[in-house]
Design a protein around this motif. Sequence first.
Motif, mmCIF file in Angstrom:
data_model
loop_
_atom_site.group_PDB
_atom_site.id
_atom_site.type_symbol
_atom_site.label_atom_id
_atom_site.label_comp_id
_atom_site.label_asym_id
_atom_site.label_seq_id
_atom_site.Cartn_x
_atom_site.Cartn_y
_atom_site.Cartn_z
ATOM 1 N N GLU A 138 34.854 40.968 50.628
ATOM 2 C CA GLU A 138 35.678 41.606 51.870
ATOM 3 C C GLU A 138 37.162 41.328 51.493
ATOM 4 O OE1 GLU A 138 34.061 40.126 55.544
ATOM 5 O OE2 GLU A 138 32.392 41.470 55.565
ATOM 6 N N VAL A 139 37.510 40.021 51.091
ATOM 7 C CA VAL A 139 38.778 39.763 50.886
ATOM 8 C C VAL A 139 39.460 40.823 49.744
ATOM 9 C CG1 VAL A 139 40.586 37.936 50.082
ATOM 10 C CG2 VAL A 139 38.873 37.459 51.865
ATOM 11 N N MET A 140 38.393 40.811 48.804
ATOM 12 C CA MET A 140 38.956 41.748 47.470
ATOM 13 C C MET A 140 39.055 43.060 47.921
ATOM 14 S SD MET A 140 36.822 39.843 44.577
ATOM 15 C CE MET A 140 37.026 41.152 43.266
ATOM 16 N N ASP A 141 38.026 43.578 48.743
ATOM 17 C CA ASP A 141 38.047 44.891 49.174
ATOM 18 C C ASP A 141 39.525 45.278 50.042
ATOM 19 O OD1 ASP A 141 35.616 45.284 48.048
ATOM 20 O OD2 ASP A 141 34.461 45.201 49.908
ATOM 21 N N ALA A 142 39.862 44.400 50.865
ATOM 22 C CA ALA A 142 40.978 44.594 51.659
ATOM 23 C C ALA A 142 42.282 44.552 50.606
ATOM 24 C CB ALA A 142 41.165 43.245 52.614
ATOM 25 N N LYS A 143 42.304 44.042 49.358
ATOM 26 C CA LYS A 143 43.241 43.823 48.546
ATOM 27 C C LYS A 143 43.145 45.265 47.792
ATOM 28 C CE LYS A 143 45.498 40.293 49.833
ATOM 29 N NZ LYS A 143 46.781 40.379 50.485
ATOM 30 N N GLY A 144 42.011 45.963 47.854
ATOM 31 C CA GLY A 144 41.715 47.235 46.897
ATOM 32 C C GLY A 144 41.436 46.581 45.528
ATOM 33 N N ILE A 145 40.898 45.505 45.318
ATOM 34 C CA ILE A 145 40.679 45.079 44.104
ATOM 35 C C ILE A 145 39.132 44.691 43.934
ATOM 36 C CG2 ILE A 145 41.065 42.908 42.531
ATOM 37 C CD1 ILE A 145 43.367 44.172 43.075
ATOM 38 N N ASN A 146 38.345 44.993 42.495
ATOM 39 C CA ASN A 146 37.218 44.875 42.254
ATOM 40 C C ASN A 146 37.351 43.858 41.220
ATOM 41 O OD1 ASN A 146 37.328 46.219 39.818
ATOM 42 N ND2 ASN A 146 37.001 48.084 40.426
ATOM 43 N N CYS A 147 35.775 43.558 41.000
ATOM 44 C CA CYS A 147 35.961 42.272 39.769
ATOM 45 C C CYS A 147 36.510 42.661 38.637
ATOM 46 C CB CYS A 147 34.246 41.803 39.735
ATOM 47 S SG CYS A 147 33.582 41.221 41.196
ATOM 48 N N ASN A 148 36.496 44.016 38.082
ATOM 49 C CA ASN A 148 36.880 44.253 37.016
ATOM 50 C C ASN A 148 38.494 44.161 36.739
ATOM 51 O OD1 ASN A 148 34.380 44.760 35.379
ATOM 52 N ND2 ASN A 148 34.449 46.780 36.252
ATOM 53 N N GLN A 149 39.088 44.670 38.087
ATOM 54 C CA GLN A 149 40.437 44.693 38.024
ATOM 55 C C GLN A 149 40.996 43.176 38.450
ATOM 56 O OE1 GLN A 149 40.305 47.183 41.507
ATOM 57 N NE2 GLN A 149 41.201 48.898 40.557
ATOM 58 N N LEU A 150 40.478 42.251 39.113
ATOM 59 C CA LEU A 150 40.651 41.070 39.003
ATOM 60 C C LEU A 150 40.683 40.204 37.749
ATOM 61 C CD1 LEU A 150 41.779 38.783 40.801
ATOM 62 C CD2 LEU A 150 39.399 38.230 41.660
ATOM 63 N N ALA A 151 39.687 40.458 36.998
ATOM 64 C CA ALA A 151 39.481 39.712 35.523
ATOM 65 C C ALA A 151 40.686 40.145 34.749
ATOM 66 C CB ALA A 151 38.274 40.252 35.142
ATOM 67 N N ARG A 152 40.966 41.593 34.836
ATOM 68 C CA ARG A 152 42.196 41.946 34.109
ATOM 69 C C ARG A 152 43.448 41.291 34.598
ATOM 70 N NH1 ARG A 152 39.477 46.697 33.862
ATOM 71 N NH2 ARG A 152 40.604 47.769 35.647
ATOM 72 N N ILE A 153 43.513 41.225 35.814
ATOM 73 C CA ILE A 153 44.867 40.610 36.494
ATOM 74 C C ILE A 153 45.096 39.132 36.163
ATOM 75 C CG2 ILE A 153 45.921 39.905 38.588
ATOM 76 C CD1 ILE A 153 44.837 42.358 39.722
ATOM 77 N N LEU A 154 43.731 38.331 36.131
ATOM 78 C CA LEU A 154 43.866 36.984 35.877
ATOM 79 C C LEU A 154 43.700 36.748 34.130
ATOM 80 C CD1 LEU A 154 41.655 35.892 38.627
ATOM 81 C CD2 LEU A 154 44.092 35.864 38.522
ATOM 82 N N GLY A 155 43.184 37.522 33.529
ATOM 83 C CA GLY A 155 43.075 37.280 32.069
ATOM 84 C C GLY A 155 41.613 36.612 31.843
ATOM 85 N N VAL A 156 40.792 36.736 32.514
ATOM 86 C CA VAL A 156 39.538 36.398 32.537
ATOM 87 C C VAL A 156 38.730 37.344 32.301
ATOM 88 C CG1 VAL A 156 40.289 34.072 33.818
ATOM 89 C CG2 VAL A 156 39.181 35.990 35.100
ATOM 90 N N SER A 157 37.359 36.973 32.008
ATOM 91 C CA SER A 157 36.346 37.996 31.754
ATOM 92 C C SER A 157 35.817 38.668 33.053
ATOM 93 C CB SER A 157 35.121 37.646 31.013
ATOM 94 O OG SER A 157 34.449 36.589 31.577
#
Length: 87
Positions: free
Chosen positions: A26-45
Motif C-alpha cells: 500500500e505504501v508503494m501504491d501510494a507513491k505510484g511505484i511497483n517492484c520493478n520500478q523500485l528495483a530500477r530506482i534503487l539499482g537492485v534486482s
Amino acid sequence: MQVTLTRAELVALGAERCKWRRRLQEVMDAKGINCNQLARILGVSHNTVYRVMSGTLHTPCVLDWLREAGAKEKYLCDPRTHGKEAA
C-alpha cells in the motif's frame, strides 16, 4: 553499538514482515511505484525487492526507501532497528 542477530531471529523478523506485506505494498501504491520500478530506482534486482517484501531478505536500501516513503516501523521488521524500541 551494532546488534548481531541469530539466523533464527532474522527468519522470525522476516516472517513478521511477510505478515505486513500488503501494508508495505500500500505504501508503494501510494507513491505510484511497483517492484520493478523500485528495483530500477534503487539499482537492485526485482527479485531483491520481492524478497524484502516477502521477508526472506533484509536489504537496507529497500527497507530505507519504504521507511522514507512512510511505512510504519512495525511493518518493516528491520534487523538494524530491532530491539531499539525496547531499549
